[in-house]
Every structure is written in C-alpha cells, then in structure tokens.
Design a protein around this motif. Structure first.
Motif, PDB file in Angstrom:
ATOM      1  N   SER A 123      47.306  40.877  44.568  1.00  0.00           N
ATOM      2  CA  SER A 123      46.005  40.821  45.328  1.00  0.00           C
ATOM      3  C   SER A 123      45.083  41.596  44.640  1.00  0.00           C
ATOM      4  CB  SER A 123      46.443  41.970  46.520  1.00  0.00           C
ATOM      5  OG  SER A 123      47.454  41.458  47.231  1.00  0.00           O
ATOM      6  N   CYS A 124      45.209  42.177  43.711  1.00  0.00           N
ATOM      7  CA  CYS A 124      44.146  42.811  42.856  1.00  0.00           C
ATOM      8  C   CYS A 124      44.305  42.348  41.508  1.00  0.00           C
ATOM      9  CB  CYS A 124      44.313  44.345  42.668  1.00  0.00           C
ATOM     10  SG  CYS A 124      44.300  45.308  44.165  1.00  0.00           S
ATOM     11  N   HIS A 125      45.339  42.013  40.942  1.00  0.00           N
ATOM     12  CA  HIS A 125      45.519  41.632  39.497  1.00  0.00           C
ATOM     13  C   HIS A 125      45.397  40.015  39.627  1.00  0.00           C
ATOM     14  CE1 HIS A 125      46.421  45.303  37.493  1.00  0.00           C
ATOM     15  NE2 HIS A 125      47.394  45.513  38.482  1.00  0.00           N
ATOM     16  N   ASN A 126      44.333  39.646  39.478  1.00  0.00           N
ATOM     17  CA  ASN A 126      44.236  38.079  39.788  1.00  0.00           C
ATOM     18  C   ASN A 126      42.996  37.177  39.180  1.00  0.00           C
ATOM     19  OD1 ASN A 126      41.855  38.569  41.395  1.00  0.00           O
ATOM     20  ND2 ASN A 126      42.892  38.728  43.491  1.00  0.00           N
ATOM     21  N   GLN A 127      42.092  37.998  38.321  1.00  0.00           N
ATOM     22  CA  GLN A 127      41.100  37.333  37.567  1.00  0.00           C
ATOM     23  C   GLN A 127      41.553  37.153  36.262  1.00  0.00           C
ATOM     24  OE1 GLN A 127      37.425  38.796  38.355  1.00  0.00           O
ATOM     25  NE2 GLN A 127      37.574  38.523  40.634  1.00  0.00           N
ATOM     26  N   PRO A 128      41.386  36.208  35.784  1.00  0.00           N
ATOM     27  CA  PRO A 128      40.993  34.890  36.157  1.00  0.00           C
ATOM     28  C   PRO A 128      42.396  34.137  36.702  1.00  0.00           C
ATOM     29  CG  PRO A 128      41.117  34.482  33.783  1.00  0.00           C
ATOM     30  CD  PRO A 128      41.340  36.082  34.079  1.00  0.00           C
ATOM     31  N   LEU A 129      43.538  34.914  36.498  1.00  0.00           N
ATOM     32  CA  LEU A 129      44.978  34.470  36.683  1.00  0.00           C
ATOM     33  C   LEU A 129      45.805  35.641  37.075  1.00  0.00           C
ATOM     34  CD1 LEU A 129      46.396  35.468  33.980  1.00  0.00           C
ATOM     35  CD2 LEU A 129      45.687  33.291  32.906  1.00  0.00           C
ATOM     36  N   THR A 130      46.941  35.206  37.501  1.00  0.00           N
ATOM     37  CA  THR A 130      47.781  36.314  38.143  1.00  0.00           C
ATOM     38  C   THR A 130      48.250  37.061  36.945  1.00  0.00           C
ATOM     39  OG1 THR A 130      48.709  34.628  39.636  1.00  0.00           O
ATOM     40  CG2 THR A 130      50.209  36.771  39.165  1.00  0.00           C
ATOM     41  N   GLY A 131      47.927  38.356  37.129  1.00  0.00           N
ATOM     42  CA  GLY A 131      48.412  39.459  36.058  1.00  0.00           C
ATOM     43  C   GLY A 131      46.975  39.767  35.331  1.00  0.00           C
ATOM     44  N   GLY A 132      45.924  39.123  36.050  1.00  0.00           N
ATOM     45  CA  GLY A 132      44.654  39.581  35.374  1.00  0.00           C
ATOM     46  C   GLY A 132      43.973  40.728  36.195  1.00  0.00           C
ATOM     47  N   ALA A 133      42.730  40.881  35.958  1.00  0.00           N
ATOM     48  CA  ALA A 133      42.037  42.102  36.532  1.00  0.00           C
ATOM     49  C   ALA A 133      41.441  41.709  37.813  1.00  0.00           C
ATOM     50  CB  ALA A 133      40.622  42.285  35.485  1.00  0.00           C
ATOM     51  N   GLY A 134      40.291  42.908  38.428  1.00  0.00           N
ATOM     52  CA  GLY A 134      40.286  42.514  39.756  1.00  0.00           C
ATOM     53  C   GLY A 134      38.669  42.927  39.690  1.00  0.00           C
ATOM     54  N   ASP A 135      38.120  42.244  41.033  1.00  0.00           N
ATOM     55  CA  ASP A 135      36.778  42.626  41.338  1.00  0.00           C
ATOM     56  C   ASP A 135      36.626  43.838  41.808  1.00  0.00           C
ATOM     57  OD1 ASP A 135      34.310  40.520  42.022  1.00  0.00           O
ATOM     58  OD2 ASP A 135      34.714  41.847  43.714  1.00  0.00           O
TER      59      ASP A 135
END
Lengths: 497, 558
Positions: A123-135
């Motif tokens: 839900s949070c770790h998703n930028q730009p992919l799963t395991g990524g950062a968050g908005d």
C-alpha cells in the motif's frame, strides 16, 4: 518522464533464465496451490495467510528452488491485503516496538497516525514498483506507542512524519551494515585488549569500508570513552534502515512494521515467550505471524534487485550526467553519498548476527537459513574491486549526520528524537533509485532534487553551499546525473534469477 | 440418612473442589511460557571446596559475600565457614565460559573462624571493598587492599564489640558522616539465664565517630555501639527507604523459635534521634514468623519496595497498603504471597510434604525476561523432624500476568543440600545470572546459568543491562541510590543496599533484565536525593555511571 532510454541492467533473457523462470512460476504457485488445495479453505477465500510458512523447512543455505519458493511466498505476503481472518488489528496493544498494552481499545481501529494505517505492505511501498517508495499521501507517523491513544496523533510533539523508503537492494545494505559492524566491534575489541596490555589509554580511529565513525578511547580497566564517536550507536552496531538509521535488520523492520501498520503480531516478539500470551493484542487470533512468515518477507526484501543506472540515449542528458557526476564528487557530495561500498560476502543469514531478543536470533532454534544472493541474476551485474569484493552502488555511507543548522533548518523539522538519535540527525539517504522515488526529504515534502539539495544543512552545509555557488549549468548537470539513478521497470520474482 | 446425604454431597463437593484445585495447579504449570533458565552445578569443577559446618551456633548463618576484591570487575567469593576457616575464592572465569576460581589462602594474616556471614562495602571510601564479618564472637571489619588481601588488624576498623552471636547485618550511609552506619544483628544470648528460650540478644548499632580534628590516622572510625533493644533473635536486617522519605528505616526479621513475645520489627532512624521501633499505634502490625532472610524489590515500580521474608513454612511477600500509608504514613503491609504463588511453603519435588525452611532470598531477573524473579535457598535447620528434610532451593519466575511460577526442578536446582546463604550474581560476565548457595555440611553449590531451556539444549534468553554507580568522595558506590531503567512504558527500579538476604551480601554491577527491549533510558536517584539526567544505553552491555557524567562508560570484559 524519460524519453528514449535503455536500462543498463536489464536482465538478459537467456535460455537458463527462461528455464529458471519456469521453475519460479511453478514454485511461486505452489504456496497458493497448497492453500487452495486445502479443503478447509474455500476457493473464494481472500485470506492473506491461509497457511503459515514452516520455518522448520528452512535450514542452511537454501537451494535455488527453495529460495524461489520462499521469495514467492514473501512477495505474496508483501502484496497481500491482510484481513480480519488473518488477525489484522490490535485492539488492545499499541504500535510500539516493545509489546505494550493499550489501556482501552481505540475508537477507530484504522488511523493514519497510530495505525493501523495500511492494508498491505505494498500500500505504501509501491513507487515505481512493489517494494518501492511512497508518495506523500502514505507518509507514516513514528511515535513511541503510548498506552494512551489520545496522545497518538499528528501533533509533532508526539510523532514524526516520515516518507516511505524504497527497499530495493535492501539485502545488500544489510550485508554491508553487518560487515561494518563486524569491523567496528573488532576494532573496539583490539583497542580494549591493547589498552589492557599496555596499561594505558589506547585510541583508535573507527574506520570501516573507508567510512570514519570517529574515535574510541579504550582504558586499561576495560572501559571505553565514546565521546568522539560519530554517526553510529554506542554499541557500534550499524543500523541501516529507516530514514533515521535506527533499525538493525530487515527482520527487525518487518516485525515492527507488521505490528505498527497492520496489527499483525509476530510470535517472535509478541508471542507467549515474551508476553505470556499467544494473542497479545486480544483480537482473537493467536500467533498470527509466525517465524516462517517473517522469513519469507525478509527473503523477498533481501533479494530485491538494487536500483540501476540509466543508459541515456539523449546526448545532451548523457554529457550533462557525466559532467554532473564529476561535479557531484568535486563539491563533496560523495563524501557522504559514497558511490559504492565494498561487500565481501553475499550470503545473507536469516536471522542475522546483530539482532536482539524480540527479533529472532541465530540461537533461537535449529532452523536458520542462508539466502545466497549470488543465485540472483542481478548480482552478476555489479562490479567488483581488485580484492574481489562487490561494489554496491548505494551512494551512501550508512552513517548518521546532522542535517540541519540555524540557517538551513528545513530538514530539522522534527521535534522528537527517535531511539536515542537527535531530531536533526539522519542516516545518509542512499541515492540509488532517487530518480524514481520522489518526493524527497524524510517527510517527503520536497518535490525536486534541487530543493532537497538546497535543504541540506548541518554537516552537509558546506557542500550544499558549494552546490548553490555553482553555475546554473553545473547545478543542472548534477540534477541530470542524479536523474539517471533509477529503479528498474516492474519485475517479478522470475526476473531476479 | 440426611446426615449421610450431606456427607455424600460434601464428599462430592470436596472431590470437585480438589479436582478443580488440581486442575488449576496443573493449568498453572502449563501456563508458564517464559524462559526457564538451566543451571549446572559446577562448584568442584570450578575449584571450590568449601563447607559451612559447626555445632548449634552454626545451624544458622553460612553466608557468602560476592564482590570484586581486585578491581577486575569479576565477582570474587568470600565464604563463611562456621568452625571451618572462612575462605576467599578469586574469580578466574573466562567471559561466557565455565566458572573457574582460585582459592586465595593468604588473603588475610589471621585465620578467620567462627564466621557466620559477610557483607562487602567500602567503609573508608578508598575505592577498595572491605568486608564486615559476622561471627560467633567478636565481629570484624576487614580492610580491603584492592588485591584480594585484607588487613585483619587495621586499627581504625577495630570495633568495640561483645562476644555475641551475630547473624544479621546492614549498613547505611548517612549523608552527614564520612563512614557508613553499621548494625550487627545478634541472635540468642547464650549465657543469659534460661537460654536459649526467650533470651534474644540486643543488636549493635555503630555510628561513625565524629572527626574533630584531634584524632590521628589510627583513630577508630566507630565509637562504642548503641544497643538496639529489644532484639528478637534476628536472622536478617536491612536499611530500607520503605516510605520514600529519603531516610532509611531498619527492617528486621526475627526467629520465633527463640524469641518470646517478639515480632517482626521496623526501626525509625530519624536524624538526630535515638533509633526507636515503629509501634502498633503507627500502623505496624504484629507478625510472628521464623524469619530467616529478607529480600526487597519494587515489584510494581511504584517507588515502594515489596519484601519477601523467608521462614519455616510460608514465605511472606509483603506489599505496603497504600491507602493506610497515604492516609496516615503507616507501614502497614499486606501479605500477597499466596495470591502470587510465592509462598514456596513445601518442597516442589519429592515425596516429603512437610513444610520448607527458607533462608536466603533475593529478587533479580534471572531469565532476563524483564520481570523480577525470586530465588530462595532452602534446607532443614539440622534434623528438625517436622520440617522437610529434602528441601531444594526455589526459583520463582515472575509471570507476565503477575505472580510467580516455581521452576526449581526444571532449572536443575533440586539438589538434596541444606542451603543457607546465597548470592545471585553474574560470575562469568555473560549477562546470565548465576547462583551461589552456601550449604550446611556439604560443599557450596555454584550454579552456572547456561541459558534458557529449549528442546534438548539451551538458548540465549532476553536482553539485559548491568550497571555500576560511582561517585567521588564519601559513599563511592552510592549505597542508597535508586536506578530507574525505562524501556517503552516499563520502568524497572533497583536500589543499592547493604544488608538483607541471609548473612550474605553483594556489590558490583547491578543487573537489570530488559526482555525484548534493545535499549533503555537510565536515571539515577543518587543517595543525596539528586536525580541524574537520563542516560541512554544499549542492551546487553555493562555500564559504569559516574556521577555528573554526561554519558555512561561502557565496560567490556576480557
């Protein structure tokens, strides 16, 4: 955002990789298949954890197929939306790292402050992919978890607001931290021995992998004077995770996060051994996260590929980036944002050597696993130094620094220290992947790279001033360079092997 | 017929109640899920052969002093021997390794016999630990030289003392004096008419001599003792700031075997006034037990210590009644031993169901789960037929939901010895507390803590800290200080005291179990009532806190 470009570290599909992919696909479904084959689980059941992962099956160096299965399960858990029947929620315990009871249940079980604040890790770790950062919208509020939920609010007196970090290359980061901790603690041991033998004070520079953590003065009686320590905790454990640099391992981070964000309590800390209860949060579910579940999440995170570098087709950008990288070094950015740190071993032991009670330790049972990162295809892409060590391109030093001062205070915007680290001190952000993980700053409230560089004060003030003194063209070149530090396009487990 | 029916009903009810009680006991056994430490008795292997023996006068006593006599921060052991010479064993144990001691025969120029117990403390503030020796005969103060030798005849330490039978001791640093005040607690006056019944001796209270400038270097530190009367055959005493007044009172536990009309005692030690007993008008309640030992700890971290009193039969666990205290300042205590499963009133194993005989008692977090545990040495006085003859030492582990769980059997403590004094101390600096027991008529027990029981092996338990305080000048080891260790919302309090237990004392690092906390904030309430700043500490370390320092020093064993 980026026009014509290619990614240098894109995995080349080879016959071997294809073969492995087939195995991965087969094994990655095996976990779910087991679940759906179970007649007690309805086909429409969307439970995140229909069956726990058995830690007893995880021993020694895992084979490729064992790793693939475990990682696949980890990815499933990372992306799963935890539900009531999984044990989500903690009506009678807080988000605190140390098991802490609430005095009374919170009126609203979900809350953006004290949690529960997410349905899934992704839900949070998703930028730009799963395991990524968050908005910015998925910032987290870090507090100590008071018994009285009235105090768990957004008031900066009681919590610090933090942006979501990406987890790419996290296994390499933890391995670097372990080796650095090894070095520092060995230096201390030698210093204490020397002081005892020489019956006089013995001072040493605490340097590991080229990073200087200050000095330590050992006394003949076995005590040490730590007043000149820099950027590391007094026990000389490098804690590389979180914006603050206060968490030792992916395992500790995972156990913390599962509790804080989801109310999924890991038995290894919240179970009956340490709390006297199998249902510490009193949600009606016992042992809702077990050792194997945490291991799967750790294995998945530890094997996430590191961010890469864009090979830019655009000539103007390419030449600017080359010039910018030199400027980055010349004005001193690289003194903290070190382009690489050397790593000796890629055997990721889980649990690791430096966790404390409450996070599974190597002596807890007889089922310790080692994840051999050399089985991953991405590791082969990383360069080596003359000693055969892998050069991890993190653009960081795993050291904490003061990052605000009287005039440049933007990043000193927290009121609470965290886990003994002062409010304006943070671990050097690793810059790998930075082009894919805006917004910037530990609160995620700076939208451009220029802004976040300009916000550097404290120990980084001189370098920041040098940056601002550069011509606009040179400043832009640094931005052009940083914009090549990207996270790969979306991948699956199969892409990792 | 009706009578038979009632009998039947009563019988059935009794069966149900009994089965419920059994079930409850059984479920309680099953309910304990924390770490059970496993001990290995290694005295002989560690090089210790020491017996506490002697006739009737030595049925009681048998203490051990655990302290660092040579500045290497390892606890060395001084054992009372009764009619055997007291002996000193110097700790050679490797960090985390097997226990290893060397007997030091020449620790003092004169053989120390007739010793019942010993307490370590730095009397002359020279930085070296001295020893208060309890004897059947004249008590002594041995001056430590810092190298595990002691001066037997150091004139300033000489005490004006009768030839009493001493079995208890406590000391307290009054801020107005350079040396500690000492109380030697005496047992039966053997030469009084009618002895031993009802002939309890008075106690000797030594106050430091005032320094008037005319005294030489050899002037005695202590004048003639003040008699604390009545004595009721004390077997343990402890200066305790039970009411947070900053002015400790003297808690005394007494043996009903010999006193007549006596009771447990609490003495006022008010500034400038003669010591006097708390009375029933002041809320003190008459309790009569075979008092053998005192353990004190603040179990619920409310600032008011609880007391465990060992006896024959039930161990008492006393908690201050806060309502009575807040309303009237009364020292009124409630026995919470039964409801907390801490009575330890009979052997937990074997077929001997007779009452136990408890001696030394000590609270500490023996399994590092963050909760205080209670260790009690046990053993028949000699051959008392109405009391258990096979009476193993107890390990009562604190439970998260409150109360205690007996784990002596699983822990390996169920030996057929007759325990007396004891110590709970980390002998090999591995963070896991070891146990020392002086046994009457057999070798001491040296229980090495090998970690928590897990399947067929042991494993590391929870986190811990060990803290040593230091201040300059008088009372260098900060006797009377309180250490407050906070992690999360839990606060753990330790008080530095000299006294209590059964003829046994300790000094050195203060151990605090932290459970799953990896760090803690420490504040010190120094003996003069000044609070320190908060010190930040990482778990599983030894810390030395110097007064007024901004950071604790970390100490690393060899």
């Amino acid at each position: 955002m980026h026009d014509a470009k290619t990614v240098s570290m894109i995995m080349k599909t080879t016959a071997l990789a294809a073969a492995i992919s087939s195995v991965v696909v087969a094994t990655s479904f095996s976990f779910q298949a087991q679940a759906t084959d179970d007649s007690s689980v309805a086909p429409w059941n969307a439970q995140a954890i229909p069956r726990h992962i058995d830690q007893e099956q995880l021993n020694g160096v895992l084979t490729r197929s064992e790793m693939e299965a475990l990682i696949s399960s980890g990815e499933h858990l990372f992306t799963a939306r935890f539900r009531k029947e999984d044990g989500v929620g903690r009506p009678m315990s807080t988000q605190a790292i140390i098991p802490t009871k609430k005095k009374r249940p919170a009126r609203h079980e979900f809350s953006r402050t004290a949690g529960l604040d997410a349905n899934a890790c992704v839900s949070c770790h998703n930028q730009p992919l799963t395991g990524g950062a968050g908005d910015f919208s998925v910032n987290v509020f870090v507090s100590e978890g008071f018994q009285n939920t009235d105090f768990d609010n957004t008031d900066p007196q009681f919590s610090n607001e933090r942006n979501t970090n990406h987890l790419m290359g996290a296994g390499l980061i933890e391995l670097l931290a372990r080796e650095m901790t090894d070095d520092l603690q060995n230096l201390r041991k030698v210093a204490v021995q020397t002081a005892r033998q020489q019956a006089s004070t013995h001072s040493i520079d605490l340097v590991t992998k080229g990073v200087n953590f200050g000095q330590l003065h050992a006394q003949p009686d076995g005590t040490v004077d730590l007043k000149d320590l820099e950027g590391v905790d007094q026990d000389l454990v490098i804690r590389p995770f979180t914006q603050k640099g206060v968490i030792t391992s992916l395992r500790q981070f995972t156990v913390n996060a599962l509790n804080h964000h989801h109310g999924m309590l890991a038995t290894e800390r919240f179970g009956e051994r340490w709390t006297g209860s199998r249902d510490f949060d009193e949600d009606g579910f016992e042992d809702e996260i077990q050792a194997g579940d945490v291991s799967a999440l750790v294995a998945w995170q530890a094997t996430l590929p590191p961010p890469g570098r864009l090979e830019v087709d655009n000539e103007a950008w390419r030449s600017a980036a080359i010039r910018g990288e030199k400027q980055f070094d010349a004005i001193g950015c690289s003194s903290c944002h070190r382009p690489t740190l050397p790593l000796k071993s890629v055997k990721f032991a889980d649990p690791g050597p430096y966790d404390f009670a409450g996070t599974r330790r190597t002596s807890e049972d007889d089922h310790n696993a080692i994840y051999d990162l050399s089985l991953t295809s991405w590791l082969q892409q990383l360069p080596h130094n003359e000693n055969g060590e892998i050069l991890v391109p993190l653009f960081g030093d795993l050291k904490r620094h003061k990052i605000a001062d009287q005039e440049v205070a933007t990043l000193g915007n927290e009121l609470l220290s965290q886990r003994f680290v002062e409010r304006d001190v943070f671990i050097t952000s690793e810059l790998w992947g930075i082009a894919s993980t805006d917004p910037y700053g530990h609160r995620g409230d700076l939208t451009t790279l220029h802004e976040v560089i300009e916000a550097h004060g404290g120990d980084a003030r001189k370098t920041r001033d040098k940056y601002l003194a550069l011509s606009s063209q040179d400043r832009e070149s640094i931005i052009a360079f940083l914009s090549t530090l990207v996270i790969e396009p979306p991948q699956s487990v199969a892409d990792n092997f | 017929m009706a009578y038979q029916k009632i009998q039947t009903i009563v019988g059935a009810l009794a069966t149900i109640i009994l089965s419920l009680l059994c079930t409850q006991t059984h479920s309680d056994e099953l309910a304990y899920t924390g770490d059970i430490p496993v001990f290995e008795e290694t005295a002989s292997k560690a090089g210790i052969e020491h017996y506490y023996e002697g006739p009737w006068e030595y049925f009681v006593g048998g203490g051990v002093a655990a302290f660092d006599c040579n500045g290497d921060f390892k606890p060395d052991l001084f054992f009372a021997g009764g009619t055997n010479p007291a002996s000193l064993y110097v700790n050679q144990s490797a960090t985390g390794g097997k226990l290893d001691f060397n007997k030091k025969d020449d620790y003092v120029s004169a053989v120390q016999t007739a010793v019942t117990g010993a307490y370590p403390l730095d009397i002359d503030n020279d930085g070296f630990m001295d020893l208060a020796i309890l004897r059947v005969g004249k008590n002594r103060l041995l001056r430590g030289n810092g190298d595990c030798t002691f001066d037997h005849a150091y004139e300033p330490f000489r005490l004006e003392t009768d030839s009493s039978w001493t079995t208890a001791f406590s000391a307290n640093f009054d801020p107005s004096t350079a040396q500690p005040s000492l109380v030697f607690g005496n047992y039966v006056d053997r030469i009084a008419p009618g002895s031993p019944w009802g002939t309890c001796d008075d106690h000797d209270f030594y106050q430091p001599s005032p320094k008037d400038g005319n005294t030489g270097d050899n002037a005695r530190l202590y004048a003639e003792p003040l008699k604390l009367s009545p004595g009721y055959c004390s077997l343990s005493m402890l200066f305790t700031d039970w009411n947070r007044s900053g002015r400790p009172s003297l808690r005394v536990t007494n043996d009903r075997q010999y006193h007549r009309g006596g009771e447990e005692q609490l003495w006022h030690f008010d500034s400038g006034a003669q010591p006097r007993l708390y009375t029933q008008n002041e809320g003190w309640q008459k309790v009569v037990i075979w008092g053998m030992g005192i353990a004190s700890a603040d179990l619920n971290a409310d600032g008011f210590p609880e007391f465990a009193l060992t006896s024959m039969g039930d161990t008492k666990l006393q908690q201050l009644e806060l309502d009575a205290f807040e309303e009237n300042g009364w020292p009124k205590y409630r026995d919470i031993g039964y409801e907390n499963g801490a009575t330890a009133h009979r052997p937990y194993t074997g077929t001997d169901l007779k009452p136990s005989t408890g001696w030394h008692a000590e609270f500490d977090d023996i399994n590092n789960d963050g909760l205080l545990d209670l260790f009690i040495t046990k053993g028949n006085v000699e051959q008392m037929p109405d009391f258990a003859s096979n009476d193993p030492d107890n390990l009562l582990l604190g439970k998260h939901g409150g109360g205690f769980h007996e784990a002596g059997l699983e822990a390996g403590l169920a030996l057929p010895t007759r325990g007396r004094g004891g110590a709970v101390v980390d002998l090999n600096n591995d963070g896991a507390l070891d146990l020392v027991v002086v046994n009457r008529g057999s070798n001491v027990s040296l229980f090495r803590n090998k970690g928590a029981l897990y399947n067929n092996r042991t494993r590391i338990s929870g986190n811990w800290l060990q803290i040593k305080l230091h201040q300059h000048g008088i009372n260098r080891n900060a006797i009377g200080a309180k250490i407050s260790v906070k992690s999360g919302n839990s606060t753990r309090i330790r008080t530095l005291q000299v006294g209590g237990g059964h003829a046994s004392g300790e000094s050195g690092f203060v151990h605090v179990g932290l459970g799953v906390a990896e760090r803690a904030s420490i504040r010190v309430l120094w003996p003069d009532g000044q609070w320190s700043a908060a010190y930040r500490a990482f778990a599983n370390n030894f810390l030395i806190i110097e007064r007024n320092s901004t950071e604790p020093k970390y100490w690393y064993p060899e």
